[in-house]
Write a protein that holds these residues in place. Structure first.
Motif, PDB file in Angstrom:
ATOM      1  N   TYR A   1       0.832  -1.209   0.000  1.00 24.26           N
ATOM      2  CA  TYR A   1       0.000   0.000   0.000  1.00 24.26           C
ATOM      3  C   TYR A   1       0.865   1.257   0.000  1.00 24.26           C
ATOM      4  O   TYR A   1       0.598   2.214  -0.746  1.00 24.26           O
TER       5      TYR A   1
ATOM      6  N   ALA B   1      -3.047   5.167  -4.793  1.00 27.18           N
ATOM      7  CA  ALA B   1      -3.739   4.578  -3.642  1.00 27.18           C
ATOM      8  C   ALA B   1      -5.203   4.982  -3.543  1.00 27.18           C
ATOM      9  O   ALA B   1      -5.921   4.477  -2.679  1.00 27.18           O
TER      10      ALA B   1
ATOM     11  N   LEU C   1      -6.444  -5.777   1.585  1.00 34.02           N
ATOM     12  CA  LEU C   1      -6.661  -4.650   0.681  1.00 34.02           C
ATOM     13  C   LEU C   1      -7.675  -5.006  -0.386  1.00 34.02           C
ATOM     14  O   LEU C   1      -7.727  -6.131  -0.874  1.00 34.02           O
TER      15      LEU C   1
END
Length: 429
Positions: free
Chosen positions: A103, A112, A143
């Protein structure tokens, strides 16, 4: 642009390289393989592969973002499917750190905005309602990436191979396309020996033979570790195909991953998560002793192998845990898929150190994450061929790399296929 180029291997690296060199105007490109293009032995000769950008290594995060944009080109219409994907862990600290760093790399790249952190059943099911019946979802965290997805891998190889052929690339298969070794004169490569007994000659050679690389050139065995993974499919009804159509890719580091169904066959592909298997049949005399190393035992040569019973049980455990509505269904098209790891998961792209004239370029060591770069990896191998820094990165050069664990693969023991019931007729080590 008149130099003759011989590429060995018509999988992801080989086809992409042939295409990009032809796009640059090279006119004498030949690509050889045991099988017709695309190669049946390629790891990418498959129903589908994940297209994503999550990497804890900044270099590949950057390259994956570039590749994802390339997949959006109209030439990949009906091959790339932007379904999104959800990648999670049940709590393994190394996997959790991998996702956190992935990330951060995307954040640094300004990518992102399409990433959400997810934890627990409610947040996960919001993105993937099709797995609402999964067990233990409250322990999952990871995620969600709305811009990721999957590509029909075999069709993608065939598409780019066709484009390369239209640009003048010549493909040779069968015995004449099967490399058996190098013809050399001192420290210079003068040709490629083939199973037909002929020697193919060119000005330059590019070895893009994937998992077969250490079998073809044993001196590569300290740099490469050929491993295989297992996959299988379950059959869905027409009604279920519609229900699961457009489902995001679901990946759990400890359990495995699966995709939306193929609209033609109605199959859903499922892969269990584990460190891989090996087949230690190669022998290499090194520093005064003979060492055993792993080489592929391809399904094309051994269709009777299927997958180990323990792998079938692991795939069924995944189904029971994540998609229990499919529990008890037969596993179809079960097979193994070969890749070749490097010690640090960086690819091996650069000149072979034994031949300082630079006539033999290595382009291998996919480390299980090569296919998603199909549209772009050939650009960097072509750069390496032309001596450009962008293709001759230090991370990809031949060097004494140190082996370390890949946090995306649970477990530490890589079993030999013999020890799990495959190839029992062969002698024990």
């Amino acid at each position: 642009m008149d130099a003759s180029i011989l590429i060995i291997g018509s999988g992801t690296f080989g086809i992409s390289t042939a295409y990009h060199l032809a796009k640059r105007g090279y006119t004498q490109i030949t690509c050889i393989d045991k099988h017709p293009c695309p190669s049946l032995d390629s790891a990418a000769y498959d129903l589908n592969k994940i297209i994503r950008t999550e990497y804890d290594e900044p270099l590949y995060a950057e390259l994956a973002i570039e590749a994802l944009e390339a997949w959006r080109d109209p030439m990949w219409k009906d091959i790339f499917h932007e379904t999104g994907w959800i990648v999670t862990t049940c709590g393994d600290p190394a996997a959790a750190e991998h996702l956190r760093q992935s990330y951060e790399n995307l954040k640094r790249q300004g990518q992102a905005d399409n990433i959400d952190f997810v934890e627990g059943k409610d947040q996960i099911v919001r993105h993937v309602p099709q797995i609402a019946a999964a067990k233990g979802l409250d322990n999952w965290k990871g995620l969600w990436n709305s811009r990721a997805g999957w590509a029909h891998a075999k069709n993608a190889l065939a598409k780019l191979g066709s484009e390369a052929a239209d640009l003048g690339v010549r493909f040779i298969s069968g015995a004449e396309g099967t490399m058996t070794g190098l013809e050399t004169d001192g420290n210079k490569v003068t040709g490629i020996k083939t199973a037909s007994g002929t020697v193919l000659r060119a000005s330059r050679y590019i070895l893009a033979t994937g998992a077969a690389s250490p079998a073809i050139l044993p001196e590569l065995s300290p740099q490469l570790w050929s491993k295989c993974w297992t996959l299988a499919h379950v059959q869905l009804t027409e009604e279920e195909v519609q229900q699961y159509k457009g489902m995001p890719v679901v990946d759990n580091h400890e359990l495995g991953f699966f995709f939306e169904p193929d609209p033609v066959s109605g199959w859903i592909k499922i892969c269990n998560a584990f460190p891989g298997y090996q087949w230690r049949e190669g022998e290499y005399a090194h520093d005064g002793k003979v060492e055993k190393y792993s080489i592929p035992r391809y399904a094309s040569d051994h269709p009777e192998d299927g997958i180990p019973d323990e792998a079938a049980r692991a795939i069924n455990r995944f189904i029971d845990a994540v998609a229990p509505q499919f529990s008890g269904r037969p596993l179809l098209g079960a097979r193994i898929c070969w890749c070749t790891d490097t010690p640090d998961q960086h690819w091996l792209i650069g000149p072979h150190p034994n031949y300082p004239g630079g006539e033999l370029l290595l382009a291998t060591g996919d480390s299980g994450h090569g296919f998603k770069f199909l549209p772009t990896i050939g650009k960097y191998i072509a750069d390496a061929y032309e001596g450009k820094e962008s293709g001759l990165r230090k991370e990809w050069q031949w060097s004494e790399r140190k082996w370390h664990r890949d946090p995306t693969r649970p477990g530490d023991v890589v079993e030999d296929l013999r020890d799990v019931g495959i190839g029992k007729g062969a002698s024990k080590l």
